[in-house]
Design a protein around this motif. Structure first.
Motif, PDB file in Angstrom:
ATOM      1  N   LEU A  51       0.821  -1.210   0.000  1.00 30.58           N
ATOM      2  CA  LEU A  51       0.000   0.000   0.000  1.00 30.58           C
ATOM      3  C   LEU A  51       0.856   1.263   0.000  1.00 30.58           C
ATOM      4  N   GLU A  52       1.921   1.264   0.757  1.00 28.84           N
ATOM      5  CA  GLU A  52       2.816   2.418   0.780  1.00 28.84           C
ATOM      6  C   GLU A  52       3.477   2.593  -0.589  1.00 28.84           C
ATOM      7  N   THR A  53       3.842   1.508  -1.225  1.00 37.25           N
ATOM      8  CA  THR A  53       4.448   1.585  -2.553  1.00 37.25           C
ATOM      9  C   THR A  53       3.446   2.127  -3.566  1.00 37.25           C
ATOM     10  N   VAL A  54       2.203   1.690  -3.492  1.00 32.70           N
ATOM     11  CA  VAL A  54       1.167   2.220  -4.395  1.00 32.70           C
ATOM     12  C   VAL A  54       0.988   3.717  -4.142  1.00 32.70           C
ATOM     13  N   ARG A  55       0.952   4.120  -2.875  1.00 37.19           N
ATOM     14  CA  ARG A  55       0.811   5.553  -2.559  1.00 37.19           C
ATOM     15  C   ARG A  55       1.972   6.344  -3.144  1.00 37.19           C
ATOM     16  N   ARG A  56       3.195   5.837  -2.998  1.00 42.59           N
ATOM     17  CA  ARG A  56       4.373   6.529  -3.532  1.00 42.59           C
ATOM     18  C   ARG A  56       4.328   6.576  -5.060  1.00 42.59           C
ATOM     19  N   ARG A  57       3.846   5.505  -5.688  1.00 43.85           N
ATOM     20  CA  ARG A  57       3.746   5.481  -7.150  1.00 43.85           C
ATOM     21  C   ARG A  57       2.757   6.539  -7.623  1.00 43.85           C
ATOM     22  N   LEU A  58       1.604   6.626  -6.960  1.00 40.87           N
ATOM     23  CA  LEU A  58       0.611   7.624  -7.357  1.00 40.87           C
ATOM     24  C   LEU A  58       1.127   9.038  -7.114  1.00 40.87           C
ATOM     25  N   ASP A  59       1.880   9.237  -6.039  1.00 40.98           N
ATOM     26  CA  ASP A  59       2.481  10.544  -5.782  1.00 40.98           C
ATOM     27  C   ASP A  59       3.445  10.916  -6.912  1.00 40.98           C
ATOM     28  N   CYS A  61       3.298   9.837  -9.961  1.00 36.93           N
ATOM     29  CA  CYS A  61       2.475  10.109 -11.144  1.00 36.93           C
ATOM     30  C   CYS A  61       1.875  11.522 -11.077  1.00 36.93           C
ATOM     31  N   CYS A  62       1.540  11.983  -9.888  1.00 36.94           N
ATOM     32  CA  CYS A  62       1.032  13.351  -9.745  1.00 36.94           C
ATOM     33  C   CYS A  62       2.116  14.362 -10.108  1.00 36.94           C
ATOM     34  N   ARG A  63       3.344  14.078  -9.694  1.00 38.04           N
ATOM     35  CA  ARG A  63       4.445  14.967 -10.068  1.00 38.04           C
ATOM     36  C   ARG A  63       4.679  14.953 -11.575  1.00 38.04           C
ATOM     37  N   ILE A  64       4.510  13.788 -12.182  1.00 39.23           N
ATOM     38  CA  ILE A  64       4.608  13.695 -13.647  1.00 39.23           C
ATOM     39  C   ILE A  64       3.496  14.525 -14.276  1.00 39.23           C
ATOM     40  N   GLY A  65       2.280  14.439 -13.724  1.00 39.03           N
ATOM     41  CA  GLY A  65       1.162  15.229 -14.230  1.00 39.03           C
ATOM     42  C   GLY A  65       1.446  16.725 -14.153  1.00 39.03           C
ATOM     43  N   LEU A  66       2.027  17.171 -13.046  1.00 41.79           N
ATOM     44  CA  LEU A  66       2.384  18.590 -12.910  1.00 41.79           C
ATOM     45  C   LEU A  66       3.418  18.990 -13.966  1.00 41.79           C
ATOM     46  N   HIS A  67       4.393  18.134 -14.176  1.00 38.53           N
ATOM     47  CA  HIS A  67       5.413  18.413 -15.185  1.00 38.53           C
ATOM     48  C   HIS A  67       4.790  18.485 -16.578  1.00 38.53           C
ATOM     49  N   LYS A  68       3.912  17.548 -16.888  1.00 38.58           N
ATOM     50  CA  LYS A  68       3.235  17.561 -18.193  1.00 38.58           C
ATOM     51  C   LYS A  68       2.417  18.836 -18.362  1.00 38.58           C
ATOM     52  N   ARG A  69       1.682  19.213 -17.322  1.00 40.82           N
ATOM     53  CA  ARG A  69       0.867  20.426 -17.390  1.00 40.82           C
ATOM     54  C   ARG A  69       1.743  21.658 -17.600  1.00 40.82           C
ATOM     55  N   LEU A 116      -5.870  10.831 -12.160  1.00 41.35           N
ATOM     56  CA  LEU A 116      -5.147  11.862 -11.403  1.00 41.35           C
ATOM     57  C   LEU A 116      -4.490  12.878 -12.332  1.00 41.35           C
ATOM     58  N   GLU A 117      -3.829  12.383 -13.382  1.00 42.20           N
ATOM     59  CA  GLU A 117      -3.173  13.302 -14.318  1.00 42.20           C
ATOM     60  C   GLU A 117      -4.190  14.193 -15.018  1.00 42.20           C
ATOM     61  N   ASP A 118      -5.352  13.652 -15.373  1.00 46.85           N
ATOM     62  CA  ASP A 118      -6.408  14.478 -15.982  1.00 46.85           C
ATOM     63  C   ASP A 118      -6.810  15.618 -15.057  1.00 46.85           C
ATOM     64  N   GLU A 119      -6.966  15.311 -13.761  1.00 43.51           N
ATOM     65  CA  GLU A 119      -7.326  16.352 -12.794  1.00 43.51           C
ATOM     66  C   GLU A 119      -6.229  17.409 -12.712  1.00 43.51           C
ATOM     67  N   ILE A 120      -5.001  16.971 -12.664  1.00 43.22           N
ATOM     68  CA  ILE A 120      -3.871  17.904 -12.520  1.00 43.22           C
ATOM     69  C   ILE A 120      -3.703  18.747 -13.768  1.00 43.22           C
ATOM     70  N   ILE A 121      -3.727  18.118 -14.912  1.00 37.94           N
ATOM     71  CA  ILE A 121      -3.504  18.850 -16.169  1.00 37.94           C
ATOM     72  C   ILE A 121      -4.649  19.803 -16.441  1.00 37.94           C
ATOM     73  N   GLY A 122      -5.851  19.456 -15.979  1.00 40.41           N
ATOM     74  CA  GLY A 122      -6.990  20.343 -16.165  1.00 40.41           C
ATOM     75  C   GLY A 122      -7.008  21.519 -15.210  1.00 40.41           C
ATOM     76  N   ALA A 123      -6.210  21.458 -14.154  1.00 38.16           N
ATOM     77  CA  ALA A 123      -6.148  22.536 -13.170  1.00 38.16           C
ATOM     78  C   ALA A 123      -5.200  23.630 -13.671  1.00 38.16           C
ATOM     79  N   PRO A 124      -5.442  24.863 -13.261  1.00 39.37           N
ATOM     80  CA  PRO A 124      -4.540  25.941 -13.680  1.00 39.37           C
ATOM     81  C   PRO A 124      -3.118  25.744 -13.130  1.00 39.37           C
ATOM     82  N   SER A 125      -2.142  26.119 -13.927  1.00 35.37           N
ATOM     83  CA  SER A 125      -0.754  26.030 -13.532  1.00 35.37           C
ATOM     84  C   SER A 125      -0.435  27.068 -12.468  1.00 35.37           C
TER      85      SER A 125
END
Length: 128
Positions: A51-59, A61-69, A116-125
């Motif tokens: 579970l901790e590894t999944v949480r870290r993986r999703l975290d 991915c969120c950073r990747i989403g921010l970078h993509k945005r 998650l990435e859709d939510e992040i990329i859709g949010a303002p930078s």
């Protein structure tokens, strides 16, 4: 995993008959219960790690989403999904695990990542 493959660690599972406990075998029953509890404790620890590894993986991915945005990179990267799924299939083959199971597991993980990435990329930078 088929019956020829055994358990993921390569060990085969052996069925054990359960009998009424009598005073003569009470110690073996207690030993069996202690071993079972120990194995369950081990499993609980592995679940916490998973579970901790999944949480870290999703975290990550969120950073990747921010970078993509922030760099106008499209969210969907189909080739990357293929790389991840191929790596899971190779792992399954190498370790005697079910490829279908790992494929389905990664489908779930990838679906959540995309959400998650859709939510992040859709949010303002917030970058300057």
């Amino acid at each position: 995993m088929n019956s020829e493959q055994g358990r993921p660690s390569g060990r085969r599972e052996t069925a054990v008959a359960v009998h009424d406990t009598t005073p003569a075998d009470a110690g073996s029953h207690e030993d069996a219960q202690r071993i079972l509890q120990s194995l369950r404790d081990e499993l609980d620890g592995l679940d916490r790690t998973l579970l901790e590894t999944v949480r870290r993986r999703l975290d990550c991915c969120c950073r990747i989403g921010l970078h993509k945005r922030d760099h106008a990179i499209p969210m969907m990267q189909p080739h990357r999904i293929g790389v991840v799924q191929a790596r899971a299939a190779a792992f399954a083959a190498e370790h005697g695990l079910s490829p279908a199971f790992l494929h389905a597991l990664y489908e779930l993980i990838i679906t959540e990542t995309c959400r998650l990435e859709d939510e992040i990329i859709g949010a303002p930078s917030t970058s300057a």
